[in-house]
Design a protein around this motif. Structure first.
Motif, PDB file in Angstrom:
ATOM      1  N   GLY A   8       0.718  -1.121  -0.054  1.00  0.00           N
ATOM      2  CA  GLY A   8      -0.104  -0.050   0.196  1.00  0.00           C
ATOM      3  C   GLY A   8       0.922   1.451   0.166  1.00  0.00           C
ATOM      4  O   GLY A   8       0.510   2.315  -0.797  1.00  0.00           O
ATOM      5  N   THR A   9       1.812   1.295   0.725  1.00  0.00           N
ATOM      6  CA  THR A   9       2.808   2.368   0.898  1.00  0.00           C
ATOM      7  C   THR A   9       3.569   2.615  -0.278  1.00  0.00           C
ATOM      8  O   THR A   9       3.769   3.752  -1.170  1.00  0.00           O
ATOM      9  CB  THR A   9       4.031   2.189   1.821  1.00  0.00           C
ATOM     10  OG1 THR A   9       3.236   2.083   3.136  1.00  0.00           O
ATOM     11  CG2 THR A   9       4.861   3.401   1.945  1.00  0.00           C
ATOM     12  N   GLY A  10       3.865   1.633  -1.079  1.00  0.00           N
ATOM     13  CA  GLY A  10       4.499   1.762  -2.557  1.00  0.00           C
ATOM     14  C   GLY A  10       3.581   1.991  -3.580  1.00  0.00           C
ATOM     15  O   GLY A  10       4.180   2.872  -4.252  1.00  0.00           O
ATOM     16  N   LEU A  11       2.319   1.862  -3.420  1.00  0.00           N
ATOM     17  CA  LEU A  11       1.264   2.269  -4.291  1.00  0.00           C
ATOM     18  C   LEU A  11       1.023   4.025  -4.068  1.00  0.00           C
ATOM     19  O   LEU A  11       0.605   4.486  -4.813  1.00  0.00           O
ATOM     20  CB  LEU A  11       0.096   1.242  -4.205  1.00  0.00           C
ATOM     21  CG  LEU A  11      -0.126   0.186  -4.692  1.00  0.00           C
ATOM     22  CD1 LEU A  11      -1.183  -0.879  -4.319  1.00  0.00           C
ATOM     23  CD2 LEU A  11      -0.091   0.407  -6.418  1.00  0.00           C
ATOM     24  N   ILE A  12       1.174   4.299  -2.803  1.00  0.00           N
ATOM     25  CA  ILE A  12       0.716   5.528  -2.450  1.00  0.00           C
ATOM     26  C   ILE A  12       1.947   6.461  -2.909  1.00  0.00           C
ATOM     27  O   ILE A  12       1.651   7.356  -3.847  1.00  0.00           O
ATOM     28  CB  ILE A  12       0.549   5.938  -0.883  1.00  0.00           C
ATOM     29  CG1 ILE A  12      -0.725   5.363  -0.254  1.00  0.00           C
ATOM     30  CG2 ILE A  12       0.832   7.346  -0.591  1.00  0.00           C
ATOM     31  CD1 ILE A  12      -0.686   5.169   1.078  1.00  0.00           C
ATOM     32  N   LEU A  13       3.191   6.076  -2.922  1.00  0.00           N
ATOM     33  CA  LEU A  13       4.249   6.996  -3.309  1.00  0.00           C
ATOM     34  C   LEU A  13       4.370   6.703  -4.731  1.00  0.00           C
ATOM     35  O   LEU A  13       4.568   7.909  -5.700  1.00  0.00           O
ATOM     36  CB  LEU A  13       5.481   5.933  -2.889  1.00  0.00           C
ATOM     37  CG  LEU A  13       5.837   6.372  -1.431  1.00  0.00           C
ATOM     38  CD1 LEU A  13       7.154   5.347  -0.928  1.00  0.00           C
ATOM     39  CD2 LEU A  13       5.911   7.497  -0.821  1.00  0.00           C
ATOM     40  N   THR A  14       3.898   5.528  -5.530  1.00  0.00           N
ATOM     41  CA  THR A  14       3.678   5.699  -7.090  1.00  0.00           C
ATOM     42  C   THR A  14       2.676   6.710  -7.554  1.00  0.00           C
ATOM     43  O   THR A  14       3.127   7.259  -8.361  1.00  0.00           O
ATOM     44  CB  THR A  14       3.619   4.120  -7.567  1.00  0.00           C
ATOM     45  OG1 THR A  14       4.633   3.523  -7.096  1.00  0.00           O
ATOM     46  CG2 THR A  14       3.494   4.043  -8.870  1.00  0.00           C
ATOM     47  N   THR A  15       1.635   6.434  -6.861  1.00  0.00           N
ATOM     48  CA  THR A  15       0.496   7.389  -7.494  1.00  0.00           C
ATOM     49  C   THR A  15       0.653   8.949  -7.151  1.00  0.00           C
ATOM     50  O   THR A  15       0.442   9.638  -8.007  1.00  0.00           O
ATOM     51  CB  THR A  15      -0.852   7.071  -7.083  1.00  0.00           C
ATOM     52  OG1 THR A  15      -0.785   6.791  -5.550  1.00  0.00           O
ATOM     53  CG2 THR A  15      -1.305   5.387  -7.558  1.00  0.00           C
ATOM     54  N   TYR A  71      -3.488   0.473  -9.468  1.00  0.00           N
ATOM     55  CA  TYR A  71      -3.958  -0.371  -8.493  1.00  0.00           C
ATOM     56  C   TYR A  71      -4.384  -1.489  -9.134  1.00  0.00           C
ATOM     57  O   TYR A  71      -4.311  -2.710  -8.459  1.00  0.00           O
ATOM     58  CB  TYR A  71      -5.052   0.460  -7.827  1.00  0.00           C
ATOM     59  CG  TYR A  71      -4.779   1.165  -6.522  1.00  0.00           C
ATOM     60  CD1 TYR A  71      -4.384   0.553  -5.258  1.00  0.00           C
ATOM     61  CD2 TYR A  71      -4.212   2.616  -6.509  1.00  0.00           C
ATOM     62  CE1 TYR A  71      -3.812   1.408  -4.257  1.00  0.00           C
ATOM     63  CE2 TYR A  71      -3.785   3.193  -5.510  1.00  0.00           C
ATOM     64  CZ  TYR A  71      -3.621   2.837  -4.354  1.00  0.00           C
ATOM     65  OH  TYR A  71      -3.240   3.392  -3.454  1.00  0.00           O
ATOM     66  N   ALA A  72      -5.134  -1.601 -10.095  1.00  0.00           N
ATOM     67  CA  ALA A  72      -5.958  -2.749 -10.648  1.00  0.00           C
ATOM     68  C   ALA A  72      -4.745  -3.933 -11.019  1.00  0.00           C
ATOM     69  O   ALA A  72      -4.728  -5.189 -10.880  1.00  0.00           O
ATOM     70  CB  ALA A  72      -6.602  -2.355 -11.892  1.00  0.00           C
ATOM     71  N   VAL A  73      -3.726  -3.409 -11.705  1.00  0.00           N
ATOM     72  CA  VAL A  73      -2.708  -4.167 -12.250  1.00  0.00           C
ATOM     73  C   VAL A  73      -2.201  -4.937 -10.790  1.00  0.00           C
ATOM     74  O   VAL A  73      -1.747  -6.203 -10.913  1.00  0.00           O
ATOM     75  CB  VAL A  73      -1.399  -3.398 -12.869  1.00  0.00           C
ATOM     76  CG1 VAL A  73      -0.253  -4.258 -12.759  1.00  0.00           C
ATOM     77  CG2 VAL A  73      -1.951  -3.055 -14.224  1.00  0.00           C
ATOM     78  N   THR A  94     -13.572   1.973  -5.453  1.00  0.00           N
ATOM     79  CA  THR A  94     -12.472   2.457  -4.297  1.00  0.00           C
ATOM     80  C   THR A  94     -11.869   3.466  -4.642  1.00  0.00           C
ATOM     81  O   THR A  94     -11.935   4.101  -3.517  1.00  0.00           O
ATOM     82  CB  THR A  94     -11.828   1.052  -4.224  1.00  0.00           C
ATOM     83  OG1 THR A  94     -12.444   0.091  -4.044  1.00  0.00           O
ATOM     84  CG2 THR A  94     -10.931   0.975  -2.791  1.00  0.00           C
ATOM     85  N   TYR A  95     -11.008   3.900  -5.578  1.00  0.00           N
ATOM     86  CA  TYR A  95     -10.298   5.121  -5.588  1.00  0.00           C
ATOM     87  C   TYR A  95     -11.199   6.446  -5.702  1.00  0.00           C
ATOM     88  O   TYR A  95     -10.762   7.254  -4.953  1.00  0.00           O
ATOM     89  CB  TYR A  95      -9.754   4.852  -7.088  1.00  0.00           C
ATOM     90  CG  TYR A  95      -8.701   6.173  -7.478  1.00  0.00           C
ATOM     91  CD1 TYR A  95      -7.350   6.153  -7.144  1.00  0.00           C
ATOM     92  CD2 TYR A  95      -9.504   7.257  -7.886  1.00  0.00           C
ATOM     93  CE1 TYR A  95      -6.477   7.327  -7.532  1.00  0.00           C
ATOM     94  CE2 TYR A  95      -8.504   8.418  -8.262  1.00  0.00           C
ATOM     95  CZ  TYR A  95      -7.100   8.381  -8.059  1.00  0.00           C
ATOM     96  OH  TYR A  95      -6.482   9.451  -8.330  1.00  0.00           O
ATOM     97  N   SER A  96     -12.461   6.268  -5.949  1.00  0.00           N
ATOM     98  CA  SER A  96     -13.444   7.173  -6.117  1.00  0.00           C
ATOM     99  C   SER A  96     -14.176   7.602  -4.937  1.00  0.00           C
ATOM    100  O   SER A  96     -14.984   8.270  -4.847  1.00  0.00           O
ATOM    101  CB  SER A  96     -14.172   7.301  -7.450  1.00  0.00           C
ATOM    102  OG  SER A  96     -15.199   6.212  -7.312  1.00  0.00           O
ATOM    103  N   GLY A 117      -8.537   3.638  -1.150  1.00  0.00           N
ATOM    104  CA  GLY A 117      -9.713   4.859  -0.982  1.00  0.00           C
ATOM    105  C   GLY A 117      -9.198   6.272  -0.328  1.00  0.00           C
ATOM    106  O   GLY A 117      -9.653   7.200  -0.938  1.00  0.00           O
ATOM    107  N   LEU A 118      -8.352   6.029   0.572  1.00  0.00           N
ATOM    108  CA  LEU A 118      -7.697   7.312   1.126  1.00  0.00           C
ATOM    109  C   LEU A 118      -6.865   7.985   0.042  1.00  0.00           C
ATOM    110  O   LEU A 118      -6.783   9.047   0.130  1.00  0.00           O
ATOM    111  CB  LEU A 118      -7.125   6.959   2.424  1.00  0.00           C
ATOM    112  CG  LEU A 118      -6.509   8.271   3.014  1.00  0.00           C
ATOM    113  CD1 LEU A 118      -7.455   9.205   3.669  1.00  0.00           C
ATOM    114  CD2 LEU A 118      -5.783   7.603   4.295  1.00  0.00           C
ATOM    115  N   ASN A 119      -6.106   7.198  -0.752  1.00  0.00           N
ATOM    116  CA  ASN A 119      -5.139   7.698  -1.608  1.00  0.00           C
ATOM    117  C   ASN A 119      -6.037   8.493  -2.531  1.00  0.00           C
ATOM    118  O   ASN A 119      -5.603   9.673  -3.006  1.00  0.00           O
ATOM    119  CB  ASN A 119      -4.336   6.615  -2.109  1.00  0.00           C
ATOM    120  CG  ASN A 119      -3.083   7.088  -3.078  1.00  0.00           C
ATOM    121  OD1 ASN A 119      -2.901   6.085  -4.211  1.00  0.00           O
ATOM    122  ND2 ASN A 119      -2.719   8.208  -2.804  1.00  0.00           N
ATOM    123  N   GLY A 120      -6.926   7.687  -3.161  1.00  0.00           N
ATOM    124  CA  GLY A 120      -7.870   8.188  -4.150  1.00  0.00           C
ATOM    125  C   GLY A 120      -8.458   9.598  -3.895  1.00  0.00           C
ATOM    126  O   GLY A 120      -8.530  10.632  -4.440  1.00  0.00           O
TER     127      GLY A 120
END
Length: 142
Positions: A8-15, A71-73, A94-96, A117-120
């Motif tokens: 999740g942290t990696g996805l946050i940083l990436t996005t 995220y889907a990937v 989820t993102y929205s 959800g929080l990231n989006g």
């Protein structure tokens, strides 16, 4: 739980990095457009001004689509959802922060969905603030 938080942290940083670069590029494009419109004395409500606004909106949508796709990937790579279509749909709602039924999502990966959800929510807010700022500047140029 630790693996979920790390992913999740990696996805946050990436996005966030993706979003930052995208907003920067859109801002740069808008500054060039603003200079050209000023030189040509073009009104923001002209055809060109409207096309620029639509281009901005489309650019923001594409930016969010890339982040949702990311995220889907990951959901598919983790085998958290059975198909890529389900992963895209799940990631979008989820993102929205539309809300979702986590049916079909492997329970081991639910924390990533909560993080998404929080990231989006934050990234959509960032886009909204950027868009409102741009529109306010356009109104000031009239």
């Amino acid at each position: 739980m630790l693996s979920e938080l790390l992913i999740g942290t990696g996805l946050i940083l990436t996005t966030v990095l993706t979003h930052g670069v995208g907003i920067f590029l859109l801002g740069r494009w808008l500054r060039v457009e603003a200079r050209e419109e000023a030189e040509e004395n073009t009104h923001p409500l002209s055809f060109r001004g409207i096309m620029v606004t639509l281009g901005l909106v489309l650019g923001l949508f594409v930016l969010h689509a890339v982040e949702i796709f990311t995220y889907a990937v990951v959901y598919r790579m983790l085998d958290a959802l059975p198909t890529f279509d389900q992963a895209i749909y799940f990631s979008t709602i989820t993102y929205s922060t539309t809300g979702y039924n986590s049916e079909g999502l492997a329970t081991h990966w639910e924390m990533i969905a909560a993080i998404e959800g929080l990231n989006g929510f934050l990234l959509l807010g960032w886009s909204t603030a950027f868009f409102v700022t741009v529109v306010a500047r356009m109104r000031g140029r009239r």
